[in-house]
Design an enzyme around this catalytic site. Structure first.
Site, PDB file in Angstrom:
ATOM      1  N   GLU A 197       0.840  -1.195   0.000  1.00  0.00           N
ATOM      2  CA  GLU A 197       0.000   0.000   0.000  1.00  0.00           C
ATOM      3  C   GLU A 197       0.874   1.244   0.000  1.00  0.00           C
ATOM      4  OE1 GLU A 197      -3.831  -1.965   2.345  1.00  0.00           O
ATOM      5  OE2 GLU A 197      -2.673  -0.384   3.317  1.00  0.00           O
ATOM      6  N   HIS A 317      -8.932  10.029   4.446  1.00  0.00           N
ATOM      7  CA  HIS A 317      -8.611   8.989   3.472  1.00  0.00           C
ATOM      8  C   HIS A 317      -8.837   9.568   2.083  1.00  0.00           C
ATOM      9  CE1 HIS A 317      -8.358   5.203   1.381  1.00  0.00           C
ATOM     10  NE2 HIS A 317      -7.976   4.619   2.512  1.00  0.00           N
ATOM     11  N   ARG A 372      -0.884   8.978   2.411  1.00  0.00           N
ATOM     12  CA  ARG A 372      -2.264   9.458   2.313  1.00  0.00           C
ATOM     13  C   ARG A 372      -2.401  10.972   2.365  1.00  0.00           C
ATOM     14  NH1 ARG A 372      -5.377   5.062   6.210  1.00  0.00           N
ATOM     15  NH2 ARG A 372      -5.150   3.289   4.801  1.00  0.00           N
ATOM     16  N   ARG A 468      -0.541   8.792   9.686  1.00  0.00           N
ATOM     17  CA  ARG A 468      -0.465   7.343   9.857  1.00  0.00           C
ATOM     18  C   ARG A 468      -0.147   6.650   8.544  1.00  0.00           C
ATOM     19  NH1 ARG A 468      -3.968   3.105   9.109  1.00  0.00           N
ATOM     20  NH2 ARG A 468      -5.828   4.378   8.801  1.00  0.00           N
TER      21      ARG A 468
END
Length: 652
Positions: A197, A317, A372, A468
Site C-alpha cells: 500500500e 482517506h 495518504r 499514519r
C-alpha cells in the site's frame, strides 16, 4: 478552550512535579496560553508515562487500599457482582474493536471483565477496516524498513521507541490472530499473500480480501463469547469516567454508562479501565467511520484530566466512494462514507481527473503510492482548481479475476449502483478517516490518570506522528492492547473494590421529567447543531487550513456551543442529565475544540496539518502538541464531568 497547550520536544510532560534529578527543558509555549506556572521535567515520550507510574507506584497502591476502598479480593468470578444499577468488575473495557477485544481476552485469565460497547459488538472502526494489517513477514523485508516507512509517512514526528516496539512485535501479534482462528489470504505458494500500500517500500500487508477488519473482529468476538469471565454489555453508551482526586493524582474507578435500550444509567466500578473507544470521524460531515465514532473516549478522558496530544493530525482517506459519481445514486444519504481501500492503489490503481488526465505524478514522484496526506491534498487541489466534486480511481486495466478476488466487497458495492469496477473507474473523494492524536499513552498503554489505560485510535502512542502509514492502525491496536495487559494485571492485584463506592459520585439522570414534547424539540435542535458543527469543521478545519480560518472556526464553534447549551438549560435540562444524542453532541464539541486548538498551536505544515500561511516544514517545530488538563469547575458542559470529583486521602 480552558486548557493549557504546549509543544513538547519529544518529551512527555505533565502538570505535576517530578523528582528524577533530570535536567529541565524549555517547552515552546503557545502565546496567550499559560500552564499554571508548573515546572516541567525532561522525559522521553515513550518512557515518560511508565516512569511516572513507576515512581508513584508505592503511593499509588497505598492510596487504592485505604478506608474508602475495602478489600474485595482478586478472585476470578464468572459472573459480575451487582448492586441494583451498579456492577463491579476487575476490568472495564470501553469499546469492542480489535484493541478492546484483544485486551479483554488476555486480562480475563486473571479477573472478571466487562466490555461496554455503544451499539452491537461488531459495530466498530475495526469492522470497517478493509486493507489489512502491516507486519514484517517476508524474508526480503525488515523491521528497520518498516520503521523507516512509518517515520517518513509520519513526517519525522513519530516517537522512534514506539515505532520500534510496534514494528518488532507486530509479526507475533499476527501469528496470535491466526492461532485464534483468523483467516487471511494466501498465495499460490501457500504462504500469506502480502499486499503493498501507499508509503510502504515492501509487500507487507496481511489481508482477508478487502474485509480484513471484519475477519479479525469475527475471530476475536467468537473467542470473547466463549469466555466465561467476559460479560459484554451492548447498547451501553459510556457517559463519563468515574475519577477521584488523591492529592495531585487523578485516579479512575470505572465509568457511568447509559443503556440506550432501557434508558437506565448503569454504574461500572472497576479496578482497571481500558479506553478502546475508537476515533472521532463524525466531527466531519463525510467520514468512513461508523456512526458510533463521535470521539467519546477522547472527550471523556479530557474531562477526566488525561493529557491529550497531536489532535491537529486528522487523516482524510484520499479515496472514499463519491456517491454522486455513481450511475445509480443511493436512495438515501449514507451514515458513513464507503471506503475504497488503499490497496486498490497499491495494486496498480491510477487516479485521474474527470478529463481522464493522470495527475498524481505532478504532485509527488511516488505518484499513487505516495502517503495518504499527499494524495488527499493532491485530490483536494484538483477538485478546487477544476471546480469538480470527485476524481476517478481506475483499476480496470488489471485482470478481471484478480480485481474480483482482491476487492470483492468494493466490486459488489459498486455493482449495486450500476458500476463495474473491472471495466469502469471508481468515483472517489477524500473523507475523514482516522485521528492520529488522542489520549497520550506510554509504551504500556498507561496514561497520567491512575488505573486508566488506552489502546487503539483513542490513544496517541507516538507511532503515527503527523500522518499514519497505511495499515498501521490495526497493528498498533494489537500491539498496545497486548502491552497494556501485564501492568493492568499488576494494578488490579494491588487494588481493591468497595461495594459502597457507588455512592461517591452523583448519578446521572435520564430526562424523563422534561416530557416528550420538550425532548423532541431538544433532539431536533441537537441534530441541526450537529450538522452545523460538522459543516464548520469541513469548511474551516479540513485538509487545507489557515490561521484566520481556524480562528473563525474557533469563534463559530464557541457561539454554536453556547447557543445549544443555552437552549438545553432554558428548556429544563440539568447538568447531570443524559441522553444519547445530547451526550454525543457534548463529545463532538469537545473533540472539535481540541482539534482546532491544537491546529492553531502548530505554526508549520507537517503531515496531515497543512497551513497556507505556514506552508513549510520547520525543523524547530518537530515537536508533539500537548493539551494539559483544565480546571474541573470551568468551561462549558462539554468540558466538565457530570459529577463532582470526590477527594480520596491516602493512608499514612
Amino acid at each position: 478552550m480552558a486548557a493549557s497547550i504546549a509543544y513538547v520536544g519529544g518529551h512527555l510532560q505533565y502538570g505535576v512535579n517530578f523528582c528524577m534529578g533530570q535536567s529541565y527543558k524549555q517547552a515552546i509555549w503557545v502565546p496567550s496560553v499559560t500552564f499554571n506556572g508548573c515546572l516541567q521535567r525532561e522525559l522521553s515520550w515513550s518512557c515518560g508515562v511508565s516512569k511516572f507510574l513507576q515512581i508513584r507506584k508505592c503511593n499509588l497502591f497505598r492510596s487504592r487500599t485505604n478506608e474508602n476502598w475495602k478489600s474485595f479480593g482478586t478472585v476470578i468470578t464468572s459472573a459480575y457482582l451487582r448492586d441494583g444499577s451498579t456492577k463491579y468488575f476487575d476490568f472495564a473495557v470501553i469499546g469492542s474493536g480489535v484493541a478492546g477485544l484483544r485486551y479483554a481476552l488476555e486480562v480475563a485469565k486473571y479477573g472478571s471483565v466487562a466490555i461496554i460497547t455503544k451499539a452491537e459488538p461488531h459495530e466498530s472502526n475495526t469492522n470497517y477496516a478493509q486493507g489489512g494489517v502491516s507486519a514484517v513477514l517476508c524474508p526480503s523485508d525488515s523491521v528497520e524498513s518498516h520503521m523507516q516507512d512509518t517515520i517518513v509517512a509520519g513526517a519525522y514526528l513519530c516517537d522512534e521507541e514506539s515505532v520500534k516496539v510496534v514494528c518488532t512485535e507486530g509479526p507475533d501479534r499476527i501469528r496470535e490472530l491466526i492461532a485464534m482462528g483468523a483467516s487471511f489470504d494466501h498465495g499460490d505458494d501457500g504462504n500469506l499473500h502480502l499486499a503493498r500500500e501507499g508509503g510502504h517500500s515492501h509487500h507487507r500487508i496481511v489481508h482477508a480480501a478487502d474485509m480484513t477488519g471484519r475477519e479479525i473482529e469475527r475471530a476475536l468476538l467468537e473467542a470473547v463469547v466463549n469466555d466465561p469471565n467476559i460479560s459484554v454489555f451492548k447498547h451501553h453508551f459510556a457517559i463519563d469516567l468515574l475519577t477521584s482526586q488523591d492529592g495531585s493524582d487523578t485516579v479512575c474507578h470505572g465509568i457511568d454508562a447509559l443503556n440506550t435500550e432501557t434508558q437506565e444509567v448503569v454504574r461500572f466500578i472497576s479496578k482497571v479501565t481500558l479506553l478502546a473507544s475508537g476515533g472521532a470521524g463524525h466531527i466531519y460531515p463525510s467520514t468512513t467511520n461508523p456512526l458510533v465514532a463521535t470521539g467519546d473516549g477522547m472527550a471523556m478522558a479530557h474531562r477526566a484530566q488525561a493529557v491529550i496530544s497531536n489532535m491537529e493530525f486528522v487523516q482524510f482517506h484520499p479515496t472514499a466512494l463519491a456517491d454522486e459519481g455513481l450511475p445509480i445514486k443511493p436512495k438515501k444519504t449514507r451514515e458513513n462514507s464507503f471506503l475504497i481501500t488503499e490497496a486498490v492503489r497499491g495494486d496498480g490503481g491510477i487516479l485521474y481527473n474527470l478529463s481522464m488526465e493522470r495527475f498524481m505524478p505532478l504532485y509527488d514522484g511516488r505518484a499513487e503510492l505516495a502517503p495518504r496526506d499527499v494524495v488527499a491534498r493532491s485530490i483536494d487541489d484538483q477538485l478546487k482548481k477544476r471546480n469538480e466534486k470527485y476524481v476517478l480511481l481506475d483499476i480496470s486495466h488489471k485482470p478481471r479475476e484478480k480485481i474480483l478476488s482482491h476487492f470483492p466487497n468494493i466490486a459488489n458495492e459498486c455493482l449495486q449502483h450500476g458500476l463495474d469496477i473491472t471495466q469502469q473507474p471508481i468515483p472517489v473523494v477524500p473523507a475523514a478517516h482516522y485521528m492520529c492524536g488522542g489520549v497520550r499513552a506510554g509504551l504500556q498503554g498507561e496514561t497520567n490518570v491512575h488505573g486508566l489505560y488506552v489502546a487503539g485510535e483513542v490513544a496517541c502512542t507516538g507511532l503515527h506522528g503527523a500522518n499514519r502509514l497505511a495499515s498501521n492502525s490495526l497493528l498498533e491496536a494489537l500491539v498496545f492492547a497486548r502491552r497494556a495487559v501485564q501492568p493492568s494485571i499488576n494494578y488490579m492485584k494491588s487494588s481493591s473494590l468497595d461495594l459502597s463506592a457507588s455512592s461517591l459520585w452523583t448519578r446521572p439522570l435520564v430526562p424523563k421529567s422534561l416530557g416528550s414534547d420538550v425532548m423532541h424539540k431538544i433532539l431536533r435542535i441537537t441534530k441541526e447543531v450537529r450538522k452545523e458543527l460538522q459543516s464548520i469543521m469541513w469548511k474551516y478545519v479540513g485538509i487545507v487550513r489557515s490561521t484566520s480560518r481556524l480562528q473563525e472556526a474557533e469563534q463559530k464553534i464557541g457561539k454554536l456551543e453556547a447557543k445549544w447549551e443555552t437552549y438545553l438549560f432554558e428548556h429544563g435540562w440539568q447538568q447531570t442529565m443524559v441522553a444519547l444524542e445530547a451526550c454525543e453532541m457534548r463529545n463532538l464539541f469537545c473533540c472539535a475544540k481540541l482539534v482546532v486548538s491544537s491546529a492553531l498551536a502548530r505554526h508549520e505544515s507537517r503531515g496531515l496539518h497543512y497551513m497556507t500561511d505556514f506552508p513549510h516544514l520547520e525543523e524547530s517545530k518537530r515537536l508533539p502538541t500537548v493539551i494539559f488538563p483544565s480546571s474541573h469547575t470551568t468551561g462549558t458542559w462539554s468540558s466538565r464531568q457530570l459529577h463532582q470529583q470526590p477527594i480520596v486521602k491516602s493512608m499514612v
